[in-house]
Design a protein around this motif. Sequence first.
Motif, PDB file in Angstrom:
ATOM      1  N   GLY A  63      12.805   4.823   6.287  1.00 30.81           N
ATOM      2  CA  GLY A  63      12.726   5.117   7.709  1.00 30.81           C
ATOM      3  C   GLY A  63      12.472   3.837   8.488  1.00 30.81           C
ATOM      4  O   GLY A  63      12.303   2.755   7.909  1.00 30.81           O
ATOM      5  N   PRO A  64      12.412   3.918   9.805  1.00 30.51           N
ATOM      6  CA  PRO A  64      12.253   2.719  10.652  1.00 30.51           C
ATOM      7  C   PRO A  64      10.823   2.205  10.708  1.00 30.51           C
ATOM      8  O   PRO A  64      10.222   2.092  11.780  1.00 30.51           O
ATOM      9  N   VAL A  65      10.250   1.890   9.536  1.00 35.47           N
ATOM     10  CA  VAL A  65       8.851   1.433   9.523  1.00 35.47           C
ATOM     11  C   VAL A  65       8.727  -0.031   9.912  1.00 35.47           C
ATOM     12  O   VAL A  65       7.662  -0.476  10.361  1.00 35.47           O
ATOM     13  N   VAL A  66       9.793  -0.799   9.707  1.00 40.72           N
ATOM     14  CA  VAL A  66       9.811  -2.213  10.084  1.00 40.72           C
ATOM     15  C   VAL A  66      11.191  -2.520  10.668  1.00 40.72           C
ATOM     16  O   VAL A  66      12.141  -1.769  10.457  1.00 40.72           O
ATOM     17  N   PRO A  67      11.330  -3.619  11.407  1.00 41.05           N
ATOM     18  CA  PRO A  67      12.650  -3.987  11.936  1.00 41.05           C
ATOM     19  C   PRO A  67      13.670  -4.184  10.816  1.00 41.05           C
ATOM     20  O   PRO A  67      13.321  -4.569   9.695  1.00 41.05           O
ATOM     21  N   TRP A  93      12.897  -7.019  -8.000  1.00 42.90           N
ATOM     22  CA  TRP A  93      12.458  -5.831  -7.273  1.00 42.90           C
ATOM     23  C   TRP A  93      11.036  -6.001  -6.751  1.00 42.90           C
ATOM     24  O   TRP A  93      10.746  -5.650  -5.608  1.00 42.90           O
ATOM     25  N   VAL A  94      10.169  -6.536  -7.578  1.00 47.53           N
ATOM     26  CA  VAL A  94       8.773  -6.711  -7.178  1.00 47.53           C
ATOM     27  C   VAL A  94       8.666  -7.677  -6.003  1.00 47.53           C
ATOM     28  O   VAL A  94       7.966  -7.426  -5.023  1.00 47.53           O
ATOM     29  N   ILE A  95       9.382  -8.795  -6.083  1.00 50.31           N
ATOM     30  CA  ILE A  95       9.335  -9.794  -5.018  1.00 50.31           C
ATOM     31  C   ILE A  95       9.906  -9.230  -3.724  1.00 50.31           C
ATOM     32  O   ILE A  95       9.348  -9.439  -2.629  1.00 50.31           O
ATOM     33  N   GLY A  96      11.026  -8.505  -3.814  1.00 51.82           N
ATOM     34  CA  GLY A  96      11.622  -7.919  -2.615  1.00 51.82           C
ATOM     35  C   GLY A  96      10.698  -6.918  -1.952  1.00 51.82           C
ATOM     36  O   GLY A  96      10.561  -6.892  -0.726  1.00 51.82           O
ATOM     37  N   ALA A  97      10.061  -6.079  -2.774  1.00 54.66           N
ATOM     38  CA  ALA A  97       9.126  -5.102  -2.215  1.00 54.66           C
ATOM     39  C   ALA A  97       7.931  -5.796  -1.582  1.00 54.66           C
ATOM     40  O   ALA A  97       7.451  -5.405  -0.517  1.00 54.66           O
ATOM     41  N   ARG A  98       7.445  -6.847  -2.213  1.00 60.47           N
ATOM     42  CA  ARG A  98       6.284  -7.573  -1.688  1.00 60.47           C
ATOM     43  C   ARG A  98       6.605  -8.210  -0.337  1.00 60.47           C
ATOM     44  O   ARG A  98       5.753  -8.241   0.563  1.00 60.47           O
ATOM     45  N   ALA A  99       7.824  -8.703  -0.199  1.00 62.71           N
ATOM     46  CA  ALA A  99       8.218  -9.275   1.098  1.00 62.71           C
ATOM     47  C   ALA A  99       8.138  -8.216   2.190  1.00 62.71           C
ATOM     48  O   ALA A  99       7.694  -8.498   3.310  1.00 62.71           O
ATOM     49  N   GLY A 100       8.547  -6.992   1.860  1.00 59.76           N
ATOM     50  CA  GLY A 100       8.440  -5.911   2.835  1.00 59.76           C
ATOM     51  C   GLY A 100       7.003  -5.578   3.158  1.00 59.76           C
ATOM     52  O   GLY A 100       6.660  -5.273   4.306  1.00 59.76           O
ATOM     53  N   ILE A 101       6.145  -5.655   2.147  1.00 54.85           N
ATOM     54  CA  ILE A 101       4.717  -5.380   2.352  1.00 54.85           C
ATOM     55  C   ILE A 101       4.105  -6.368   3.336  1.00 54.85           C
ATOM     56  O   ILE A 101       3.355  -5.996   4.241  1.00 54.85           O
ATOM     57  N   LEU A 102       4.440  -7.648   3.173  1.00 55.92           N
ATOM     58  CA  LEU A 102       3.895  -8.663   4.070  1.00 55.92           C
ATOM     59  C   LEU A 102       4.353  -8.458   5.507  1.00 55.92           C
ATOM     60  O   LEU A 102       3.716  -8.944   6.441  1.00 55.92           O
ATOM     61  N   ALA A 103       5.476  -7.738   5.668  1.00 58.14           N
ATOM     62  CA  ALA A 103       5.992  -7.473   7.018  1.00 58.14           C
ATOM     63  C   ALA A 103       5.482  -6.156   7.577  1.00 58.14           C
ATOM     64  O   ALA A 103       5.824  -5.804   8.709  1.00 58.14           O
ATOM     65  N   GLY A 104       4.687  -5.433   6.785  1.00 55.86           N
ATOM     66  CA  GLY A 104       4.064  -4.234   7.330  1.00 55.86           C
ATOM     67  C   GLY A 104       4.375  -2.926   6.637  1.00 55.86           C
ATOM     68  O   GLY A 104       3.874  -1.873   7.052  1.00 55.86           O
ATOM     69  N   ILE A 105       5.191  -2.918   5.579  1.00 61.53           N
ATOM     70  CA  ILE A 105       5.449  -1.677   4.850  1.00 61.53           C
ATOM     71  C   ILE A 105       4.234  -1.369   3.973  1.00 61.53           C
ATOM     72  O   ILE A 105       3.765  -2.243   3.245  1.00 61.53           O
ATOM     73  N   PRO A 106       3.708  -0.162   4.012  1.00 58.01           N
ATOM     74  CA  PRO A 106       2.584   0.190   3.125  1.00 58.01           C
ATOM     75  C   PRO A 106       2.959  -0.049   1.666  1.00 58.01           C
ATOM     76  O   PRO A 106       4.057   0.311   1.234  1.00 58.01           O
ATOM     77  N   PRO A 107       2.078  -0.670   0.901  1.00 62.56           N
ATOM     78  CA  PRO A 107       2.419  -1.060  -0.476  1.00 62.56           C
ATOM     79  C   PRO A 107       2.950   0.066  -1.353  1.00 62.56           C
ATOM     80  O   PRO A 107       3.969  -0.090  -2.024  1.00 62.56           O
ATOM     81  N   ILE A 108       2.261   1.212  -1.373  1.00 59.27           N
ATOM     82  CA  ILE A 108       2.710   2.316  -2.216  1.00 59.27           C
ATOM     83  C   ILE A 108       4.121   2.740  -1.824  1.00 59.27           C
ATOM     84  O   ILE A 108       4.982   2.981  -2.676  1.00 59.27           O
ATOM     85  N   ARG A 109       4.367   2.817  -0.525  1.00 60.39           N
ATOM     86  CA  ARG A 109       5.694   3.222  -0.061  1.00 60.39           C
ATOM     87  C   ARG A 109       6.746   2.185  -0.410  1.00 60.39           C
ATOM     88  O   ARG A 109       7.871   2.521  -0.786  1.00 60.39           O
ATOM     89  N   ALA A 110       6.404   0.911  -0.277  1.00 60.62           N
ATOM     90  CA  ALA A 110       7.366  -0.150  -0.587  1.00 60.62           C
ATOM     91  C   ALA A 110       7.804  -0.087  -2.041  1.00 60.62           C
ATOM     92  O   ALA A 110       8.997  -0.163  -2.362  1.00 60.62           O
ATOM     93  N   TYR A 111       6.836   0.066  -2.944  1.00 60.17           N
ATOM     94  CA  TYR A 111       7.161   0.057  -4.369  1.00 60.17           C
ATOM     95  C   TYR A 111       7.825   1.360  -4.807  1.00 60.17           C
ATOM     96  O   TYR A 111       8.774   1.346  -5.590  1.00 60.17           O
ATOM     97  N   SER A 112       7.340   2.486  -4.336  1.00 55.60           N
ATOM     98  CA  SER A 112       7.934   3.761  -4.732  1.00 55.60           C
ATOM     99  C   SER A 112       9.365   3.875  -4.208  1.00 55.60           C
ATOM    100  O   SER A 112      10.263   4.341  -4.924  1.00 55.60           O
TER     101      SER A 112
END
Length: 326
Positions: A63-67, A93-112
């Motif tokens: 969803g539109p959680v980040v730009p 995959w881990v690095i890509g998800a972590r980049a999203g986390i630093l931009a504001g995606i909740p960690p559990i949601r980013a990884y799942s």
Amino acid sequence: MKVWTWVALIVGFALAVFVVMHIGVAAVFGAVVGVGWLGFIAILLAAMPIIALLALAWRSLLGPVVPFWVLFVSRQLRDSATDLLPFTQIGGWVIGARAGILAGIPPIRAYSSSVVDLTCETMAQIAFTIIGLLIGFTKLQASAEMAGYVDALILGTALLVPGVIAFVVLQRKGTKLAAKMAAHFLPKAVAHTEQFTAEIEALYQQPKKLALSSTFHLLAWLATAVWVWVIFRLCGADISLMDAIAIECILSALRSAAVFVPAAVGIQEAGYAALAPVFGVGPEIGLAVSLLKRARDVVLGIPVLLIWQAVEGKRAFGGGNGTEAA
């Protein structure tokens, strides 16, 4: 990195060197250089829609959680890590998800969502491979070198279907697997295993999101084939778009089968060199296409990874420990 991964990487490099030497260094690099700087810039630009479609596939689940640009950069970072760093896809995959986390995606949601996104990507790849086999079946059967592998390709594609089903079932029902995923993705937050499992289950209960993500992934696979067709044409090959789709479909299956080899080093090169003649193109052109794809990965990927390293370094020295919280 595990010893067996190093062994696979070394063997892959040896195979790539052998293929280049066997075909002829002058012929291969002549085709590469013939593209020119303007042609190479065109190759760089023509790959951008692929990353955009992959980002849209991930966004379909999140969803539109980040730009959107955050997902675009995160997905490019994931691919660059997979293509250039000496480990297999899981690290990307881990690095890509972590980049999203630093931009504001909740960690559990980013990884799942990254786990479910992989499922959607694999489902789309099955459809993509079927398309390629249907397009190239006649020419593959007519080739003395490739005819013996057609049945194996069909069987391998068919086996992907129960494989995906089993992967989904294990994600949803296998608490042990969920715990292992959480331990790998969230080493400092294993206590959130139940939430991790619940997030995955919630995504699988939204068929519209899954269908949309899979559709974007299929479009991304097709866009990759169009990109490869552009590279073939820039190398001077008179090849149809349909033939380029068939080649890329089969190559994607080979890369998946060689998932234990980082970046499919050697496998990709040998695959293009072997498949190009089946569709009326010289093996030196096929190998040149592979090397140009690698060149694009390096030229774009190295700056992306350096910027990522700078961001992580700044966080580390700035007092941020990067701990994933729920």
